[in-house]
Design a protein around this motif. Structure first.
Motif, PDB file in Angstrom:
ATOM      1  N   ALA A  38       0.819  -1.213   0.000  1.00  0.00           N
ATOM      2  CA  ALA A  38       0.000   0.000   0.000  1.00  0.00           C
ATOM      3  C   ALA A  38       0.853   1.263   0.000  1.00  0.00           C
ATOM      4  N   PHE A  41       0.855   3.606  -3.022  1.00  0.00           N
ATOM      5  CA  PHE A  41      -0.184   4.611  -3.216  1.00  0.00           C
ATOM      6  C   PHE A  41       0.162   5.938  -2.540  1.00  0.00           C
ATOM      7  N   PHE A 192      -0.421   2.543  -8.854  1.00  0.00           N
ATOM      8  CA  PHE A 192       0.063   3.195  -7.631  1.00  0.00           C
ATOM      9  C   PHE A 192      -0.004   4.721  -7.724  1.00  0.00           C
TER      10      PHE A 192
END
Length: 530
Positions: A38, A41, A192
């Motif tokens: 994550a 991102f 992303f």
């Protein structure tokens, strides 16, 4: 979000460089052993906003226009590679008295050189920049192309490709079997970076829809690939993987080499557990034989006595080959030798892709005059093998051997198209201790398994050793610095493999589509302004 993006866009000077460095450093958390995907991102939207502010006043030359974007990409890459490859410096401390001086080169100069590729990625992206989703496509295209170049230029070093952050577990690795690493690198950056659109209403809904669609396809294909009924195995091979956990500072010590060899024999001879077949193939790690067989023919006798009828040993060893050249100097190879139950070497596979400054020294004579030596201090310099060929072992199984970091190169591991049934990877990661390095290396082997559809049998001196199936699932493994064996049953369908032609073309097609999207939207925006 608009306020944050605005502040990042307006950064200048050292603050801009620092934010780019930190964004790249954070991106490493998406790689093994952390696998916090994550973070992509966060890192890539910051990179987009930094590039939004990478402008110069016209008129100016092409190079001057490219430099702000290049600098941002370089600082992003420098942060990425410093934090992702700092463990390489551990190799300089194994023989610190001789190589501690080279620590800054490993920890800083290597990342600085690799960061040039990320600078190239952002420079290319800035050529197609626009104020909408087109710039996300431009960045994805730039990174896809730059990562391909990083795997190719100057022998290549495709360690921690950005696309690996999108493949932390087998479920999310399956897409690489269709679009290859090149496609994964480009699409990972595309997804992303998409949150950068949250700072603007332009193409926001389109961007969210595209990103969600790609993620759903990525996960869905993984579920389908892992749950579909597999073909019934047509043959089995019982394999024993040996991990001796020999300390690197002892590995070539003449005073302990007999003990090291005896340990290899004892681990190989251990009885199997209840209900486990006796191994047909035993695999030793890279350079696990601590001497030349030509100097110690008694070692082959001992191996012949160890092996039962029908058993085969594949061992990492240094191989010497006659006299070469007018001077009559022998050539030495980092090899995997195949030894039968009579203690005879029946085949050998030499390492083709040697490690610069590790296994050989470019411009050796000139550098030696100024005191620069190769890091791996064998009593010889290795020669590169000329070709890699499969070797036939028990049950007619064909094995393709990759030595150490050869496993990190996608183009070196084509899917078995009547070529091989299993990949054998032998390595010695003892140089790097219990750092992220061995975990990242093992992840490379997992990706090769999925990419090729072939199981991987991996023997590492100090870990990580294990058996990975053709879907990237770790069936069994030994932890770092553990001494022991892994006994596994490797299953084969013996079906002809699929060609990698489509995978190569799919990655190229993705780059072309991204370039057309980025170029088309940038052109439309410029025509509208004019």
């Amino acid at each position: 979000m608009k306020r944050l993006a605005g502040r990042i866009i307006l950064l200048w000077g050292w603050r801009r460089a620092l934010v780019a460095f930190l964004a790249g450093a954070l991106a490493v958390l998406g790689q093994a052993p952390y696998d916090f995907f994550a973070i992509g991102f966060v890192s890539f939207p910051i990179l987009v906003w930094l590039l939004d502010g990478a402008t110069v006043e016209p008129p100016t030359s092409f190079i001057k226009r490219a430099m702000p974007a290049f600098a941002i990409g370089w600082w992003f890459g420098f942060g990425y590679f410093v934090t992702g490859l700092w463990w390489v410096g551990s190799a300089m401390l194994v023989e610190a008295e001789a190589f501690a001086w080279a620590l800054p080169l490993a920890v800083l100069a290597l990342p600085a050189g690799l960061a040039i590729f990320f600078g190239l990625a952002t420079s290319i992206a800035r050529l197609f920049w626009s104020g909408n989703i087109g710039r996300i496509a431009a960045l994805a295209f730039g990174f896809g192309l730059a990562e391909w170049l990083r795997a190719t230029v100057l022998t290549g070093f495709p360690w921690n490709p950005v696309g690996y952050a999108a493949m932390p577990i087998p479920l999310l690795m399956q897409s690489v079997s269709v679009i290859g690493v090149t496609g994964m690198n480009a699409l990972a950056v595309f997804v992303f970076a998409m949150p950068a659109l949250l700072a603007s209403n332009r193409t926001l809904k389109t961007g969210i829809a595209v990103a969600l669609g790609l993620m759903i396809l990525h996960v869905g294909f993984g579920v389908w690939s892992l749950t579909r009924e597999a073909a019934a195995p047509e043959s089995m091979l019982a394999v024993r993987i040996v991990q001796p956990s020999t300390a690197q500072n002892e590995k070539w010590d003449q005073n302990v080499r007999d003990r090291i060899f005896r340990t290899m024999l004892e681990l190989s001879a251990q009885p199997t557990g209840e209900g486990i077949d006796k191994p047909q193939l035993i695999v030793w790690p890279e350079t696990s034989v601590p001497f030349l067989f030509t100097d110690r023919p008694d070692a082959l006798v001992a191996i012949g006595e160890l092996l039962s009828p029908g058993q085969t040993l594949m061992a990492g060893a240094v191989r010497v080959e006659g006299a070469a050249g007018a001077g009559g100097e022998p050539r030495f190879y980092n090899s995997v030798v195949v030894i039968n139950d009579a203690g005879e070497i029946t085949d050998a596979v030499d390492k083709v892709h040697l490690v610069p400054f590790g296994e050989y020294l470019p411009f050796e004579d000139a550098l030696a005059r100024v005191g620069i030596k190769k890091i791996v201090q064998f009593p010889m310099t290795f020669s590169a093998g000329t070709e890699r060929h499969p070797v036939t072992i028990a049950n007619g199984v064909r094995a393709l051997a990759f030595i150490c970091y050869e496993i990190i190169f996608p183009n070196l591991a084509p899917r078995a198209n009547n070529v091989a049934d299993v990949i054998i990877n032998v390595t010695n990661d003892a140089w790097f201790g219990n750092t992220p390095g061995p975990y990242q290396h093992f992840r490379q082997a997992q990706i090769r398994a999925v990419e090729t559809g072939m199981p991987v049998v991996r023997a590492a001196n100090t870990g990580i050793s294990g058996y990975i199936d053709g879907k990237g699932r770790i069936i069994d493994a030994l932890s770092i610095n553990a001494a022991g064996v892994v006994d596994a049953i490797v299953a084969f369908t013996n079906a002809p493999g699929e060609s990698i032609l489509f995978r190569g073309h799919a990655g190229l097609l993705i780059l072309v589509v991204l370039a057309l999207l980025a170029g088309g939207m940038a052109l439309r925006e410029r025509l509208r302004v004019n």
